[in-house]
Design an enzyme around this catalytic site. Structure first.
Site, mmCIF file in Angstrom:
data_model
loop_
_atom_site.group_PDB
_atom_site.id
_atom_site.type_symbol
_atom_site.label_atom_id
_atom_site.label_comp_id
_atom_site.label_asym_id
_atom_site.label_seq_id
_atom_site.Cartn_x
_atom_site.Cartn_y
_atom_site.Cartn_z
ATOM 1 N N LYS A 240 0.926 -1.235 -0.087
ATOM 2 C CA LYS A 240 0.029 0.100 -0.067
ATOM 3 C C LYS A 240 0.959 1.100 0.047
ATOM 4 C CE LYS A 240 -2.499 1.738 3.658
ATOM 5 N NZ LYS A 240 -3.443 1.845 4.509
ATOM 6 N N ARG B 294 -10.109 -1.745 7.571
ATOM 7 C CA ARG B 294 -9.212 -2.698 7.897
ATOM 8 C C ARG B 294 -8.610 -2.257 9.591
ATOM 9 N NH1 ARG B 294 -4.347 -0.075 8.853
ATOM 10 N NH2 ARG B 294 -2.563 -0.441 7.369
ATOM 11 N N ASN C 43 -12.053 14.413 23.088
ATOM 12 C CA ASN C 43 -11.224 14.620 21.845
ATOM 13 C C ASN C 43 -10.687 16.174 22.057
ATOM 14 O OD1 ASN C 43 -10.225 14.082 19.231
ATOM 15 N ND2 ASN C 43 -11.361 15.774 18.539
ATOM 16 N N SER D 174 -4.052 11.747 16.072
ATOM 17 C CA SER D 174 -2.798 12.183 15.378
ATOM 18 C C SER D 174 -1.752 12.772 16.634
ATOM 19 C CB SER D 174 -3.012 13.371 14.514
ATOM 20 O OG SER D 174 -4.044 12.812 13.717
ATOM 21 N N GLY E 188 -3.794 4.918 16.996
ATOM 22 C CA GLY E 188 -3.382 6.166 16.324
ATOM 23 C C GLY E 188 -1.810 6.125 15.957
ATOM 24 N N THR E 189 -1.084 5.555 16.934
ATOM 25 C CA THR E 189 0.541 5.644 16.820
ATOM 26 C C THR E 189 1.000 4.585 15.862
ATOM 27 O OG1 THR E 189 0.606 6.211 19.059
ATOM 28 C CG2 THR E 189 2.634 5.378 18.218
ATOM 29 N N LYS F 284 5.122 9.382 17.462
ATOM 30 C CA LYS F 284 3.676 9.632 17.803
ATOM 31 C C LYS F 284 3.462 8.911 19.142
ATOM 32 C CE LYS F 284 0.569 9.577 14.353
ATOM 33 N NZ LYS F 284 -0.268 9.065 13.185
HETATM 34 P P1 NAD Z 1 -8.362 12.996 11.309
HETATM 35 O O1 NAD Z 1 -7.289 14.241 10.684
HETATM 36 O O2 NAD Z 1 -9.481 12.979 10.569
HETATM 37 O O3 NAD Z 1 -8.573 13.222 13.038
HETATM 38 C C1 NAD Z 1 -7.059 13.333 13.806
HETATM 39 C C2 NAD Z 1 -7.880 13.049 15.118
HETATM 40 O O4 NAD Z 1 -6.606 13.299 16.045
HETATM 41 C C3 NAD Z 1 -8.897 14.125 15.718
HETATM 42 O O5 NAD Z 1 -9.631 13.525 16.663
HETATM 43 C C4 NAD Z 1 -7.973 15.136 16.317
HETATM 44 O O6 NAD Z 1 -8.640 16.154 17.115
HETATM 45 C C5 NAD Z 1 -7.061 14.467 16.890
HETATM 46 N N1 NAD Z 1 -5.802 15.154 17.172
HETATM 47 C C6 NAD Z 1 -5.008 16.002 16.105
HETATM 48 N N2 NAD Z 1 -3.901 16.497 16.480
HETATM 49 C C7 NAD Z 1 -3.864 16.232 18.061
HETATM 50 C C8 NAD Z 1 -2.885 16.066 19.145
HETATM 51 N N3 NAD Z 1 -1.696 17.113 18.628
HETATM 52 N N4 NAD Z 1 -3.205 15.605 20.118
HETATM 53 C C9 NAD Z 1 -4.499 14.827 20.440
HETATM 54 N N5 NAD Z 1 -5.335 14.890 19.717
HETATM 55 C C10 NAD Z 1 -5.000 15.229 18.104
HETATM 56 O O7 NAD Z 1 -7.377 11.645 11.258
HETATM 57 P P2 NAD Z 1 -7.816 10.183 11.056
HETATM 58 O O8 NAD Z 1 -7.890 9.695 9.757
HETATM 59 O O9 NAD Z 1 -8.881 10.059 12.186
HETATM 60 O O10 NAD Z 1 -6.610 9.379 11.818
HETATM 61 C C11 NAD Z 1 -6.249 9.427 13.257
HETATM 62 C C12 NAD Z 1 -4.672 9.013 13.279
HETATM 63 O O11 NAD Z 1 -4.851 7.613 13.081
HETATM 64 C C13 NAD Z 1 -3.882 9.406 12.487
HETATM 65 O O12 NAD Z 1 -2.701 9.676 13.142
HETATM 66 C C14 NAD Z 1 -3.462 8.148 11.505
HETATM 67 O O13 NAD Z 1 -2.045 8.241 11.084
HETATM 68 C C15 NAD Z 1 -3.791 7.063 12.463
HETATM 69 N N6 NAD Z 1 -3.989 5.559 11.685
HETATM 70 C C16 NAD Z 1 -3.720 4.679 12.158
HETATM 71 C C17 NAD Z 1 -3.833 3.569 11.451
HETATM 72 C C18 NAD Z 1 -3.175 2.314 11.991
HETATM 73 O O14 NAD Z 1 -3.273 1.177 11.432
HETATM 74 N N7 NAD Z 1 -2.869 2.206 13.056
HETATM 75 C C19 NAD Z 1 -4.452 3.486 10.303
HETATM 76 C C20 NAD Z 1 -5.209 4.547 10.052
HETATM 77 C C21 NAD Z 1 -5.067 5.916 10.683
#
Ligand code: NAD
Length: 321
Positions: free
Chosen positions: A67, A111, A160, A199, A220-221, A226
């Site tokens: 991917k 996923r 949040n 994030s 998220g990490t 992160k």
């Molecule tokens: P998004 O931009 O739609 O939402 C971001 C979220 O993080 C919101 O809730 C926002 O308020 C919060 N946020 C932003 N900056 C912040 C900070 N400094 N401290 C605390 N909270 C904060 O993004 P998304 O598409 O929902 O993705 C969220 C995270 O998930 C991303 O970091 C992404 O890399 C991660 N992710 C992980 C996987 C995995 O497989 N583990 C897959 C997809 C996404």
């Protein structure tokens, strides 16, 4: 080769199919039948974007590919696009020829939600009633929708950093007919299951804000630096992950390991629990933590199942390549 465009994906995949594909591939990884390649993830110095490649080979399912994509934090505000953008490429493991190009945006959300759901299925207490969400962005809604199917939850609580996004969670809770309440982080003590999907680059949830018996899925990490939870939480909890190498380098466990609080050997593969080789939860007051780093094999598994359905339904675009 086949092309399955992003706009066609929603009609070709279900939450159940994504869950099954992810549960199977986690099991195959723990059995040594499938492996992920090292992740490339770079801050490209443009639009604050993180871009990279996640690939792997599932020897049992004969799925090979990668991917390509990442996270563009300004997309939504500047362009009305979702912040995650990705595409999956599948290759024929016998010849190396490209087999398919599949839109990866919805698949990523499904996923990723399937991964935390698999962890809830195998690690959360059966009597879990309250689910806590940390994060309310694009992924959080998918996470919550999938998680609500795993236990008879009676309440959703959410926190949040940007409270104006909390209605996103309220909407999913309403859809499921479960009451929603916005809480401070201390309120997370009420939760039997917590999902963090932000994030963030700093610990949000403190070890003292989690009650005995809770299951936490840290989703998220997925990049060096992160962080979503206090490293002391990983000391208190039994830690599981999709892929140990990723967990200790780009996942939530990177901090506890770097600080010498836990060892790599303290992190177990969730696939071993699925396969019955690790007991997983053994008591009602144990805290379990799933470090969901996101592996390429998850993407390949859901993409391969989508291509199969798209070809069957005559929706896949065939290109002589
Ligand atoms: P998004 O931009 O739609 O939402 C971001 C979220 O993080 C919101 O809730 C926002 O308020 C919060 N946020 C932003 N900056 C912040 C900070 N400094 N401290 C605390 N909270 C904060 O993004 P998304 O598409 O929902 O993705 C969220 C995270 O998930 C991303 O970091 C992404 O890399 C991660 N992710 C992980 C996987 C995995 O497989 N583990 C897959 C997809 C996404």
């Amino acid at each position: 080769m086949y092309i399955v465009p992003e706009k066609a994906i929603a009609d070709l995949v279900t939450r159940e199919a994504s869950f099954d594909a992810v549960e199977k591939v986690f099991a195959a990884m723990a059995a040594g039948d499938a492996y992920n390649f090292p992740v490339v993830r770079e801050a490209i110095g443009h639009e604050d974007a993180l871009y990279g490649f996640k690939g792997g080979f599932d020897c049992a399912g004969l799925t090979l590919g990668l991917k390509a994509g990442g996270y563009w934090p300004n997309n939504l505000e500047k362009r009305g696009l979702i912040n995650h953008q990705s595409t999956v490429f599948l290759f024929d493991p016998d010849t190396g020829k490209v087999k398919a190009m599949v839109g990866g945006n919805l698949l990523t959300a499904l996923r990723t939600a399937a991964a935390s759901s698999v962890s809830i299925k195998h690690l959360a207490r059966q009597d879990a009633k309250v689910i806590g969400m940390i994060g309310a962005g694009h992924q959080a809604t998918f996470q919550l929708r999938a998680a609500l199917e795993q236990r008879s939850f009676e309440k959703v609580i959410g926190w949040n950093l940007h409270p104006e996004m909390l209605p996103n969670l309220q909407e999913v809770a309403d859809e499921a007919g479960v009451p929603f309440e916005a809480v401070e982080l201390d309120g997370m003590r009420e939760a039997d299951v917590i999902i963090s999907i932000t994030s963030s680059f700093d610990a949000i949830l403190k070890a003292g804000q989690v009650s005995p018996g809770a299951h936490i899925a840290c989703m998220g990490t997925d990049t060096k630096g992160k962080q979503e939870v206090d490293p002391q939480l990983l000391v208190k909890a039994d830690v599981f992950t999709d892929e140990v190498a990723q967990s200790v380098s780009i996942g939530e466990a990177q901090h506890a390991v770097a600080q010498g609080l836990i060892e790599e050997s303290d992190v177990a593969q969730i696939g071993a629990v699925i396969n019955g080789n690790n007991p997983g939860r053994t008591s009602d007051d144990q805290i379990t933590l799933f470090d969901g780093t996101g592996v390429g094999l998850q993407d390949l598994a859901v993409a391969a199942s989508v291509v199969e359905v798209a070809v069957e339904k005559g929706i896949a675009i065939e290109v002589d390549f």
